[in-house]
Design an enzyme around this catalytic site. Structure first.
Site, PDB file in Angstrom:
ATOM      1  NE  ARG A 145      -4.123  -1.773   0.223  1.00  0.00           N
ATOM      2  CZ  ARG A 145      -4.159  -3.078  -0.091  1.00  0.00           C
ATOM      3  NH1 ARG A 145      -3.092  -3.665  -0.614  1.00  0.00           N
ATOM      4  NH2 ARG A 145      -5.259  -3.779   0.107  1.00  0.00           N
ATOM      5  CB  SER A 219      -8.582  -1.528   4.293  1.00  0.00           C
ATOM      6  OG  SER A 219      -8.934  -2.766   3.768  1.00  0.00           O
ATOM      7  CD  GLU A 315      -5.489   1.353   2.294  1.00  0.00           C
ATOM      8  OE1 GLU A 315      -5.482   2.181   1.361  1.00  0.00           O
ATOM      9  OE2 GLU A 315      -6.291   0.420   2.371  1.00  0.00           O
TER      10      GLU A 315
END
Ligand code: EPU
Length: 322
Positions: A145, A219, A315
């Site tokens: 990520r 998420s 995130e």
């Protein structure tokens, strides 16, 4: 409310919008689909929405091909186009919200595949100079990520197109637990790339809320990656803890599991809360402010830290954080 909003459809329009913002001394926010952002306050400045379209095959040897998509293409639409054309590689990444241009920013990933696995190159316009530069795989420094565009090059580039290396006969990646069990339901000898995408869509629909219906940014936290010794201690107390050993000896944990175990799954604060089918997703039922969502996120981080000694890292991109 944004002070100014411009939609741009090609490189010249991107450059014009950037020069306008510079001349007016405005803060600039580049917006793709906006599906991975939390606004802590109203953005004052110039919002540049990338609205370019186009998918083109550049090279094709009959099996492997290079396909370039303009940044404003919706990611899922692009994935489905590649599969309908018989090109494999993106099937595990079906139904991820957002645009093509945002996909390399955080090296989107799901069910055992990340875009770095099929990435060829991207082109981006420098916000200061207007120059268009090509970045190859190694230039992007993709991680979990992460990419250079979220780290040292943050806020310096507008990604305008991304090229992928796809393969009509690419090997199917079906090892991810949930995907494997979903595919085992199919009574067919030869599973196709499209079957994999359909299974991914089914799993995502069963766990993740559709952002068009229920506000969410996917998420909210990254899955934490911890030292092996720290993991061994945790495992003594929680033998059932889901864990994914990494090549470098560290261990990735499931943030959703940690949050769930800390009692947050399905938690409601009226207008917002924690999704009842996947604790990693915070939902806005309508009316919650960015600050309220952030307060919930902070409470979750404190609680997970207290219970497991693990620090969660968001995130989602934080905009206008004070
Ligand atoms: N789990 C729980 N409770 C929960 C949620 C998860 O116990 O409420 C457990 C699951 O049972 C499983 C483990 O945690 O053992 C992992 O859960 P899951 O397979 O749902 O995946 P995840 O690690 O929570 C990651 C990505 C998702 C991606 C899926 C599938 C991150 C931060 N998230 O989630 O990506 O779709 O794997 O590959 O890496 C996103 O980035 O927005 C996103 C949705």
């Amino acid at each position: 409310m944004a002070s100014r909003y411009i939609e741009v459809k090609d490189d010249n329009q991107v450059r014009d919008a950037l020069s306008f913002g510079r001349e007016e001394g405005l803060n600039i926010l580049i917006l793709g689909g906006g599906s991975n952002m939390l606004f802590h306050s109203n953005f004052e400045g110039l919002v540049v929405k990338i609205a370019s379209r186009g998918i083109q095959v550049l090279n094709d040897d009959g099996r492997v091909l290079e396909v370039v998509a303009e940044a404003g293409e919706m990611w899922h639409h692009f994935v489905m186009h590649t599969l309908e054309s018989g090109w494999g590689g993106l099937e595990n990444l079906a139904l991820i919200p957002g645009c093509v241009g945002a996909s390399p920013m955080q090296n989107i990933g799901a069910y055992g595949v990340e875009i770095k696995d099929v990435f060829s190159w991207l082109e981006a316009i420098n916000i200061e100079s207007g120059e268009c530069v090509r970045f190859h795989l190694e230039d992007c420094k993709f991680g979990y990520r992460e990419s250079i565009f979220k780290l040292e090059e943050k806020g310096k580039w507008v990604i305008v197109r991304v090229a992928f290396r796809l393969d009509r006969q690419s090997e199917l990646k079906t090892g991810y637990g949930a995907l494997e069990s979903e595919l085992s339901e199919i009574s067919k000898t030869q599973i196709t790339h499209t079957d994999v995408a359909n299974a991914v869509v089914k799993i995502r629909n069963s766990k993740l809320p559709n952002p068009d219906i229920l506000g969410n940014a996917g998420s909210f936290f990254k899955n934490p990656v911890i030292d092996h010794n720290v993991f061994s201690d945790l495992e003594l107390n929680y033998p059932e803890i889901p864990n994914y050993p990494q090549i470098d000896g560290t261990v990735k944990l499931a943030a959703g599991w940690l949050i769930d175990q800390a009692g947050w799954k399905g938690h409601s604060r009226g207008t917002h809360g924690v999704h009842d089918k996947q604790a990693l997703v915070l939902v806005n039922r309508g009316g919650a402010s960015g600050q309220e969502i952030w307060q919930l996120a902070t409470d979750i981080m404190i609680s997970v830290e207290q219970k497991f000694g693990i620090t969660l890292e968001p995130e989602v991109n934080q905009i206008g954080m004070i």
